[in-house]
Design a protein around this motif. Structure first.
Motif, PDB file in Angstrom:
ATOM      1  N   PRO A 196       0.847  -1.240   0.059  1.00 43.65           N
ATOM      2  CA  PRO A 196      -0.102   0.036   0.062  1.00 43.65           C
ATOM      3  C   PRO A 196       0.868   1.064  -0.062  1.00 43.65           C
ATOM      4  N   GLU A 197       2.010   1.351   0.419  1.00 41.31           N
ATOM      5  CA  GLU A 197       3.094   2.427   0.392  1.00 41.31           C
ATOM      6  C   GLU A 197       3.424   2.799  -1.101  1.00 41.31           C
ATOM      7  N   ASP A 198       3.061   1.849  -1.887  1.00 37.78           N
ATOM      8  CA  ASP A 198       3.126   2.196  -3.309  1.00 37.78           C
ATOM      9  C   ASP A 198       2.306   2.824  -4.124  1.00 37.78           C
ATOM     10  N   ALA A 199       1.019   3.168  -3.200  1.00 35.97           N
ATOM     11  CA  ALA A 199      -0.137   3.968  -3.892  1.00 35.97           C
ATOM     12  C   ALA A 199       0.367   5.089  -4.738  1.00 35.97           C
ATOM     13  N   TRP A 200       1.151   5.927  -4.540  1.00 35.50           N
ATOM     14  CA  TRP A 200       1.567   7.126  -5.177  1.00 35.50           C
ATOM     15  C   TRP A 200       2.065   6.910  -6.473  1.00 35.50           C
ATOM     16  N   LYS A 201       2.596   5.739  -6.491  1.00 33.53           N
ATOM     17  CA  LYS A 201       3.522   5.050  -7.813  1.00 33.53           C
ATOM     18  C   LYS A 201       2.692   4.967  -8.859  1.00 33.53           C
ATOM     19  N   ILE A 202       2.978   5.069 -10.315  1.00 30.86           N
ATOM     20  CA  ILE A 202       2.126   4.478 -11.386  1.00 30.86           C
ATOM     21  C   ILE A 202       1.757   3.075 -11.245  1.00 30.86           C
ATOM     22  N   GLN A 203       0.771   2.643 -11.565  1.00 27.54           N
ATOM     23  CA  GLN A 203       0.409   1.252 -11.387  1.00 27.54           C
ATOM     24  C   GLN A 203       0.620   0.679 -12.742  1.00 27.54           C
ATOM     25  N   PRO A 204       0.796  -0.897 -12.771  1.00 29.95           N
ATOM     26  CA  PRO A 204       0.882  -1.430 -13.920  1.00 29.95           C
ATOM     27  C   PRO A 204      -0.139  -1.258 -14.785  1.00 29.95           C
ATOM     28  N   GLU A 205      -1.489  -1.158 -14.329  1.00 29.71           N
ATOM     29  CA  GLU A 205      -2.655  -1.243 -15.292  1.00 29.71           C
ATOM     30  C   GLU A 205      -2.589   0.149 -16.007  1.00 29.71           C
ATOM     31  N   ASP A 206      -1.870   1.143 -15.276  1.00 29.69           N
ATOM     32  CA  ASP A 206      -2.046   2.414 -16.019  1.00 29.69           C
ATOM     33  C   ASP A 206      -1.327   2.600 -17.132  1.00 29.69           C
ATOM     34  N   ILE A 207      -0.159   1.794 -16.907  1.00 31.28           N
ATOM     35  CA  ILE A 207       0.903   1.414 -18.290  1.00 31.28           C
ATOM     36  C   ILE A 207      -0.021   0.635 -19.359  1.00 31.28           C
ATOM     37  N   GLY A 208      -0.965  -0.204 -18.986  1.00 33.30           N
ATOM     38  CA  GLY A 208      -1.844  -0.776 -19.951  1.00 33.30           C
ATOM     39  C   GLY A 208      -2.687   0.136 -20.460  1.00 33.30           C
ATOM     40  N   ASP A 209      -3.417   1.084 -19.642  1.00 31.91           N
ATOM     41  CA  ASP A 209      -4.244   2.081 -20.273  1.00 31.91           C
ATOM     42  C   ASP A 209      -3.198   2.846 -21.301  1.00 31.91           C
ATOM     43  N   LEU A 210      -2.238   3.205 -21.081  1.00 29.13           N
ATOM     44  CA  LEU A 210      -1.548   4.098 -22.042  1.00 29.13           C
ATOM     45  C   LEU A 210      -1.191   3.180 -23.301  1.00 29.13           C
ATOM     46  N   VAL A 211      -0.940   1.854 -23.395  1.00 27.83           N
ATOM     47  CA  VAL A 211      -0.645   1.020 -24.456  1.00 27.83           C
ATOM     48  C   VAL A 211      -2.169   1.294 -25.175  1.00 27.83           C
ATOM     49  N   LEU A 212      -3.232   1.137 -24.512  1.00 29.54           N
ATOM     50  CA  LEU A 212      -4.423   1.155 -25.123  1.00 29.54           C
ATOM     51  C   LEU A 212      -4.675   2.292 -25.837  1.00 29.54           C
ATOM     52  N   ASN A 213      -4.240   3.459 -25.309  1.00 28.20           N
ATOM     53  CA  ASN A 213      -4.529   4.606 -25.998  1.00 28.20           C
ATOM     54  C   ASN A 213      -3.736   4.917 -27.154  1.00 28.20           C
ATOM     55  N   LEU A 214      -2.635   4.187 -27.152  1.00 30.70           N
ATOM     56  CA  LEU A 214      -1.740   4.299 -28.395  1.00 30.70           C
ATOM     57  C   LEU A 214      -2.297   3.521 -29.553  1.00 30.70           C
ATOM     58  N   LEU A 215      -2.993   2.348 -28.874  1.00 33.22           N
ATOM     59  CA  LEU A 215      -3.392   1.587 -30.142  1.00 33.22           C
ATOM     60  C   LEU A 215      -4.557   2.111 -30.639  1.00 33.22           C
ATOM     61  N   HIS A 216      -5.446   3.010 -30.040  1.00 33.32           N
ATOM     62  CA  HIS A 216      -6.625   3.734 -30.361  1.00 33.32           C
ATOM     63  C   HIS A 216      -6.090   4.933 -31.096  1.00 33.32           C
ATOM     64  N   MET A 217      -4.896   5.414 -30.987  1.00 27.95           N
ATOM     65  CA  MET A 217      -4.435   6.560 -31.717  1.00 27.95           C
ATOM     66  C   MET A 217      -4.678   6.605 -33.316  1.00 27.95           C
ATOM     67  N   ASN A 218      -4.972   7.664 -33.834  1.00 24.65           N
ATOM     68  CA  ASN A 218      -5.378   7.763 -35.318  1.00 24.65           C
ATOM     69  C   ASN A 218      -4.315   7.185 -35.985  1.00 24.65           C
ATOM     70  N   PRO A 219      -4.265   6.438 -36.937  1.00 27.78           N
ATOM     71  CA  PRO A 219      -3.058   5.915 -37.718  1.00 27.78           C
ATOM     72  C   PRO A 219      -2.045   7.179 -38.326  1.00 27.78           C
ATOM     73  N   ARG A 220      -2.656   8.220 -38.564  1.00 28.36           N
ATOM     74  CA  ARG A 220      -1.913   9.348 -39.137  1.00 28.36           C
ATOM     75  C   ARG A 220      -0.951   9.743 -38.081  1.00 28.36           C
ATOM     76  N   THR A 221      -1.086   9.614 -36.895  1.00 27.81           N
ATOM     77  CA  THR A 221      -0.325  10.317 -35.734  1.00 27.81           C
ATOM     78  C   THR A 221       0.309   9.480 -34.891  1.00 27.81           C
ATOM     79  N   LEU A 222       1.524   9.618 -34.551  1.00 28.29           N
ATOM     80  CA  LEU A 222       2.457   8.569 -34.031  1.00 28.29           C
ATOM     81  C   LEU A 222       3.321   9.251 -32.739  1.00 28.29           C
TER      82      LEU A 222
END
Length: 236
Positions: A196-222
């Motif tokens: 619980p002391e790590d609650a302030w850190k980025i959580q692994p699922e947050d990186i998962g959300d970031l990957v999903l955001n990249l995959l949903h990005m319009n293909p013209r933008t990288l």
């Protein structure tokens, strides 16, 4: 990218960031292969993820190109395509340079740096066919050096440079290439046990959300290089 039915391969997927990303991709309707050095450990993670028809456990040491070639072959034999690759496997040894051993140095070079090359080299032809996405997991240590981090810094600076150059090489094939550079993440990295002391850190699922955001990005933008850090640092 319409993610339902798409296939992803995640190295170092049995725990930490890799596991967190796998969980998110499965929730989005993807099929996911996860790998690690020990098959039993990876199988246990796959069982924990559930959706057994959509998860493939693979034993692979990313420091060995032959292992990664076999891993990709297993994925193609099972699902016939490969759309997303996350090169996530990594190790860290931290010590002053005069105290760092040859074994520690080479362990990091072989896994953190050679590994991202082996994973991409093994999967690039499949990604050309699918016009897929290759993502490396670097670190803010790939732009910010620190004491006791010479070996780790060297590998992560290398991962950033490698991935950015690969992006320029591969975009002619409509392959998207990005590197994610997280700061403090609540994982088991370097024998840390999340609490619980790590609650302030980025959580692994947050990186998962970031990957999903990249995959949903319009293909013209990288977004080719993404730095991500905790919103607020730990107050000690």
């Amino acid at each position: 990218m319409d993610l339902v039915g798409k296939v992803a391969y995640i190295t170092g997927g049995s725990k930490g960031i890799g596991y967190g990303v796998a969980k998110k991709l499965l929730q989005a309707g993807m099929k996911v292969a996860i790998s690690g050095r020990t098959l039993e450990t990876v199988q246990q993670a796959a069982e924990k993820l559930g959706k057994t028809d959509k998860v493939l456990a693979i034993a692979s040491d990313v420091s060995k190109h032959g292992d990664e070639k076999k891993a990709v072959a297993q994925i193609l034999a099972k699902w016939g395509t490969l759309d997303v690759v996350l090169a996530n496997a990594g190790v860290g040894h931290f010590a002053p340079i005069d105290e760092m051993s040859d074994a520690q140095w080479h362990a990091m070079i072989n896994t953190n740096l050679n590994g991202v090359f082996h994973t991409l080299k093994a999967s690039v032809e499949a990604l050309k066919k699918s016009k897929g996405y290759y993502i490396s997991l670097a670190s803010l240590a790939g732009t910010n050096f620190f004491a006791n981090g010479a070996g780790y810094n060297a590998t992560k600076f290398g991962v950033v440079g490698f991935t950015q150059a690969a992006m320029l090489d591969l975009r002619q094939y409509d392959i998207k290439v990005s590197t994610i550079m997280p700061g403090s993440v609540a994982t088991h990295f370097n024998d840390h046990e999340p609490s619980p002391e790590d609650a302030w850190k980025i959580q692994p699922e947050d990186i998962g959300d970031l990957v999903l955001n990249l995959l949903h990005m319009n293909p013209r933008t990288l977004p080719s290089k993404i730095e991500v850090r905790p919103t607020r640092p730990d107050k000690k």
